[in-house]
Design a protein around this motif. Structure first.
Motif, mmCIF file in Angstrom:
data_model
loop_
_atom_site.group_PDB
_atom_site.id
_atom_site.type_symbol
_atom_site.label_atom_id
_atom_site.label_comp_id
_atom_site.label_asym_id
_atom_site.label_seq_id
_atom_site.Cartn_x
_atom_site.Cartn_y
_atom_site.Cartn_z
ATOM 1 N N ALA A 1 12.033 52.399 51.513
ATOM 2 C CA ALA A 1 12.894 53.496 50.401
ATOM 3 C C ALA A 1 12.720 52.708 48.776
ATOM 4 O O ALA A 1 12.653 53.400 47.780
ATOM 5 N N ARG A 2 11.278 51.910 48.601
ATOM 6 C CA ARG A 2 10.577 51.455 47.316
ATOM 7 C C ARG A 2 9.658 52.180 47.117
ATOM 8 O O ARG A 2 9.197 52.466 46.340
ATOM 9 N N GLN A 3 9.404 53.161 48.416
ATOM 10 C CA GLN A 3 8.122 54.221 48.556
ATOM 11 C C GLN A 3 6.682 52.636 48.636
ATOM 12 O O GLN A 3 5.830 53.458 48.087
ATOM 13 N N LEU A 4 6.672 51.848 49.251
ATOM 14 C CA LEU A 4 5.683 50.925 49.241
ATOM 15 C C LEU A 4 4.682 51.155 50.395
ATOM 16 O O LEU A 4 3.697 50.798 51.106
ATOM 17 N N LEU A 5 5.707 51.998 51.172
ATOM 18 C CA LEU A 5 4.609 52.315 52.476
ATOM 19 C C LEU A 5 4.034 53.876 52.896
ATOM 20 O O LEU A 5 4.825 54.797 52.189
ATOM 21 N N ALA A 6 3.749 54.403 53.588
ATOM 22 C CA ALA A 6 2.680 55.815 53.415
ATOM 23 C C ALA A 6 3.703 56.227 53.865
ATOM 24 O O ALA A 6 3.262 57.773 53.752
ATOM 25 N N PHE A 7 4.253 56.429 55.081
ATOM 26 C CA PHE A 7 5.831 57.155 55.810
ATOM 27 C C PHE A 7 6.328 56.203 56.239
ATOM 28 O O PHE A 7 6.456 54.779 56.554
ATOM 29 N N MET B 1 -10.898 37.354 51.913
ATOM 30 C CA MET B 1 -10.388 38.374 53.227
ATOM 31 C C MET B 1 -10.226 39.973 52.473
ATOM 32 O O MET B 1 -9.453 39.930 51.454
ATOM 33 N N ASP B 2 -10.430 40.804 53.533
ATOM 34 C CA ASP B 2 -9.740 41.823 52.760
ATOM 35 C C ASP B 2 -8.771 42.157 53.789
ATOM 36 O O ASP B 2 -8.413 42.288 54.444
ATOM 37 N N PHE B 3 -7.673 42.891 52.173
ATOM 38 C CA PHE B 3 -6.821 43.100 53.017
ATOM 39 C C PHE B 3 -5.867 44.614 52.533
ATOM 40 O O PHE B 3 -4.635 44.580 52.698
ATOM 41 N N SER B 4 -7.111 45.561 52.772
ATOM 42 C CA SER B 4 -7.321 46.709 52.215
ATOM 43 C C SER B 4 -5.882 47.777 53.223
ATOM 44 O O SER B 4 -6.060 47.168 54.481
ATOM 45 N N SER B 5 -5.670 48.577 53.793
ATOM 46 C CA SER B 5 -4.365 49.149 53.555
ATOM 47 C C SER B 5 -4.001 50.687 53.764
ATOM 48 O O SER B 5 -3.479 50.637 52.727
ATOM 49 N N PRO B 6 -4.346 51.852 54.717
ATOM 50 C CA PRO B 6 -4.165 52.766 54.698
ATOM 51 C C PRO B 6 -2.636 52.924 54.677
ATOM 52 O O PRO B 6 -1.660 53.913 53.658
ATOM 53 N N LEU B 7 -1.596 51.760 54.928
ATOM 54 C CA LEU B 7 -0.109 51.884 54.640
ATOM 55 C C LEU B 7 0.029 51.635 54.525
ATOM 56 O O LEU B 7 1.104 52.193 53.430
ATOM 57 N N TRP B 8 -0.101 50.592 53.023
ATOM 58 C CA TRP B 8 0.403 49.710 52.295
ATOM 59 C C TRP B 8 0.772 50.217 50.710
ATOM 60 O O TRP B 8 -1.601 50.568 50.564
ATOM 61 N N ARG B 9 1.513 50.791 50.384
ATOM 62 C CA ARG B 9 0.777 51.372 48.909
ATOM 63 C C ARG B 9 1.262 50.781 47.876
ATOM 64 O O ARG B 9 0.876 51.090 46.127
#
Length: 206
Positions: free
Chosen positions: A200-206, A1-9
């Motif tokens: 706050a942990r800079q794990l999201l793109a915005f 399964m593809d878990f890639s996401s442009p949001l998750w860092r």
């Protein structure tokens, strides 16, 4: 399964210490990459060791126990544990074991306001564990035995799938007269405070 996401860092997908399809769906709906793993925690044993704790503290202790169990097996991952405690008139309720237990539980909640305490523990990433709890207040309408029996029969497995003997996103909505609280809190994973901590942990793109 593809878990890639442009949001998750994160370097690896977020790891949810739960096999709850509802919680997993909430994360996916928010665009987060996520994997799930059963924590294998005996919730009643944890509760027995927490005699004297209030329902909110108990929810936090359970969520943390789940997150810690999973991160012990997956060090280096970002792990989210969650748990929900239902309390009415000072009594803590558990997920009903069968349809008869669901009918009994709904009879006790009918005509009353109960509280759902949804706790989250965020572990990993080189940070100390963070915990928080959000509470929703829900009021069931008065229900006679026939109405309760009809609901439980129609709801089927949904009547025993959650701590309240209802699924608000399904037929359970018919049971209520008033709901005060965030929808994701009621579903068991308060997203707004969780997303704030991930940002706050800079794990999201915005």
């Amino acid at each position: 399964m593809d878990f890639s996401s442009p949001l998750w860092r994160g370097a690896e997908p977020l790891l949810l210490a739960s096999t709850s399809p509802t919680r997993h769906a909430l994360l996916r709906g928010a665009g987060l990459t996520a994997e799930t793993e059963s924590p294998g925690v005996d919730e009643r044993a944890v509760e027995a060791a927490c005699v004297g704790l209030g329902p909110t503290d108990l929810a936090v202790r359970l969520a943390l126990a789940k997150a810690e169990a999973v991160i012990a097996r997956a060090p280096g991952r970002i792990v989210v544990g969650a748990d929900q405690v239902l309390e009415c008139d000072g009594v803590v309720f558990h997920k009903p074991a069968d349809a008869a237990a669901a009918r009994t539980q709904l009879a006790r909640l009918a005509g009353r306001t109960h509280r759902l305490h949804s706790a989250v523990a965020l572990c990993g990433g080189g940070h100390a564990p963070e915990t928080f709890v959000e509470t929703a207040h829900l009021t069931l309408r008065p229900l006679d035995a026939a109405s309760i029996a009809a609901y439980v029969a129609l709801a089927g497995p949904g009547a025993t799938a959650s701590v309240g003997a209802y699924q608000l996103e399904g037929l359970g909505i018919h049971l209520f007269t008033r709901i005060d609280g965030d929808h994701t809190t009621i579903l068991g994973l308060p997203l707004l405070p969780l997303l704030a901590r991930l940002r706050a942990r800079q794990l999201l793109a915005f």
